[in-house]
Enzyme design. Sequence first.
Site, short mmCIF file in Angstrom:
data_model
loop_
_atom_site.label_atom_id
_atom_site.label_comp_id
_atom_site.label_asym_id
_atom_site.label_seq_id
_atom_site.Cartn_x
_atom_site.Cartn_y
_atom_site.Cartn_z
N HIS A 1 -2.04 0.57 -9.89
CA HIS A 1 -2.58 -0.28 -8.88
C HIS A 1 -2.99 -1.49 -9.46
O HIS A 1 -4.20 -1.71 -9.22
CB HIS A 1 -3.81 0.49 -8.06
CG HIS A 1 -3.83 -0.08 -6.54
ND1 HIS A 1 -4.10 0.33 -5.54
CD2 HIS A 1 -3.67 -1.72 -6.38
CE1 HIS A 1 -4.05 -0.50 -4.47
NE2 HIS A 1 -3.93 -1.79 -5.08
N ARG B 1 0.77 -1.27 -0.03
CA ARG B 1 0.13 0.09 -0.07
C ARG B 1 0.71 1.14 0.08
O ARG B 1 2.01 1.39 0.62
CB ARG B 1 -0.90 -0.27 1.14
CG ARG B 1 -2.11 -0.86 1.15
CD ARG B 1 -3.29 -0.48 0.25
NE ARG B 1 -4.46 -1.36 0.08
CZ ARG B 1 -4.41 -2.38 -0.71
NH1 ARG B 1 -3.32 -2.58 -1.59
NH2 ARG B 1 -5.41 -3.35 -0.68
N GLU C 1 -4.04 7.77 -3.86
CA GLU C 1 -4.66 7.31 -5.32
C GLU C 1 -6.00 7.90 -5.46
O GLU C 1 -6.84 8.01 -4.38
CB GLU C 1 -4.79 5.77 -5.09
CG GLU C 1 -3.35 5.06 -5.18
CD GLU C 1 -3.40 3.47 -5.08
OE1 GLU C 1 -4.54 3.07 -5.66
OE2 GLU C 1 -2.54 3.05 -4.63
#
Lengths: 333, 333
Positions: B299, B252, B281
């Site tokens: 991602h 992450r 994000e």
Amino acid sequence: MAPDQNHLIQQSQDLPRVLVLHEQTIFDDLRRFHSHKFHFILLPSTDTTVDQFLNAHNYDSSSICAVVCSYVRVTADVLRHLPSLGLLVTPSAGTNHIDLPECCRRGIKVANIGTVFSEDVADFAVCMLIDLMRKISAGDRFMRGRRNSLAAPCHFPPGSKVRGKRVGIVGLGSIGTEISRRLEALGCIISYNSRTKKSKVPYTYYPNVVDLATSCDVLIISCSLNDQTRHIISREVMLALGKEGVIVNVGRGAVIDEKELVKCLVKGEIGGAGLDVFEDEPNVPKELFDLDNVVLSPHSSALTSESVRGVIEVLGQNLEAFFSNKPLITPVL
Amino acid sequence: MAPDQNHLIQQSQDLPRVLVLHEQTIFDDLRRFHSHKFHFILLPSTDTTVDQFLNAHNYDSSSICAVVCSYVRVTADVLRHLPSLGLLVTPSAGTNHIDLPECCRRGIKVANIGTVFSEDVADFAVCMLIDLMRKISAGDRFMRGRRNSLAAPCHFPPGSKVRGKRVGIVGLGSIGTEISRRLEALGCIISYNSRTKKSKVPYTYYPNVVDLATSCDVLIISCSLNDQTRHIISREVMLALGKEGVIVNVGRGAVIDEKELVKCLVKGEIGGAGLDVFEDEPNVPKELFDLDNVVLSPHSSALTSESVRGVIEVLGQNLEAFFSNKPLITPVL
């Protein structure tokens, strides 16, 4: 000039002469590590022919017994101007730039770089495979293209899982074998094509590349270029691989029929390609620059700081073996 | 409306209700495969809160017993509006978007996606590592940048050999373990950091990430985000990794102190980074777009056609287990 400098130059002149064709970096490195044993002469990367160069610098052509030749073509005509040549060493795995039959006829020994590059090329090939399946370069372009619209929702299409994919290796030599080890760890199903079936290899052997392509999702080209392999990856092979199929080439450009490859990619008749080599380097077919399912590379699959050092070492060992009448370290001929 | 359509709609209304937060694609796929068992309701990706949405559509909030939540934050406030909620399922490995202590307090069960993604994420991480060491994305950019000067000589700097590199894995769970298998095939020297030393793992364990970084050429982040791991990759860790050091993050974004990462990259205090995740994000620090030693990704390390199908399957299995009072397939809580 100081007397001992003069002495050094005189000493260098007495060492065995080695002509280095075009490769400035390799020439510099050879001099750095091996100038106490050999007198290296650089033929710069210009249009000068070997005989013109030797004449212009008053070198007696019969004084050249060894040549280091990179990707320069060493034809019968070049060899004709080097009557005393006994050794050709190339800092590459491939020898397709050398007229081997003519070397054989003239009794010239040939050495390549052996397996110095195999692991590096295998890493590169496998990375290109994952990159294409998982759209990694394409994703990087996508991200950099978003620089002015960052807050917008970010939709990127899914790639394809690597595990379980059927990968056909064309040329299961030293590089192909290293590739297969990496593919096993990724859970791929491996098969191969090569001149002959390998007795100790557990993978399915296909004597015909069309059959290999029909049974595979990916083809990795790691064979050498010769009369048998030129354009072996034909339109027929590409159509057999199919719309989702991916080709990675870390061998030589001309193993693939490049015109047909470009057509297949543009028309979507194959899924993508990772290309480290091209038919007419440094030229690259312009159509490829606009494709998102292609990874292009400047013939750098073998290029690491570590492999460059390894090359200089193996070149030196072959020169030393030759000039002391011992067997070459990595002989081709 | 034909009578049997009416009947079908009536039947669907009687099925257990599952609220899907924001994820249109997952909602579509869930309906496609599981609509005979559950009645899925989509809360679209807008600013509407859960209670506003339920009120606006006359849904009784106590009729919602299960929620599928992707990357939407599920806070105590969201949970307060769902008094009958018994199950939260997330189509991700990470659960940092869910207030787990509050779920625990309310007796809400939580399931993630288990190990569906592990192999795909591991392939992606290892590809980013090779890409950075061998400059593959950078080489592709270099080639596409040469489109108007193809005939010119082509000089591209060598990369770094992968074999023998010391790679530290931060978080040796399911993904980290898959990464380690791939790194073994590449000949890397593996060490790791995690909450506790794993008894059956042959790699060197570092309880401290600074010590791990000091002993490594590469760090791969594959841990989950929680209070213990937030900003665990600090400036100190990056300086310990050093100028040639490379970081790959498939965990992450907030596991790395992103501001410090950007500074280190811009100043050349670390060698490069492969980033599939970011702190905020879909925002990405703009400084990264101009760097050649960075691979950026939206991602998508878990995103393959195959894993998307796997996700829908595991989501369905967890819903089915929950509504028939059986143990969850991939429980977190």
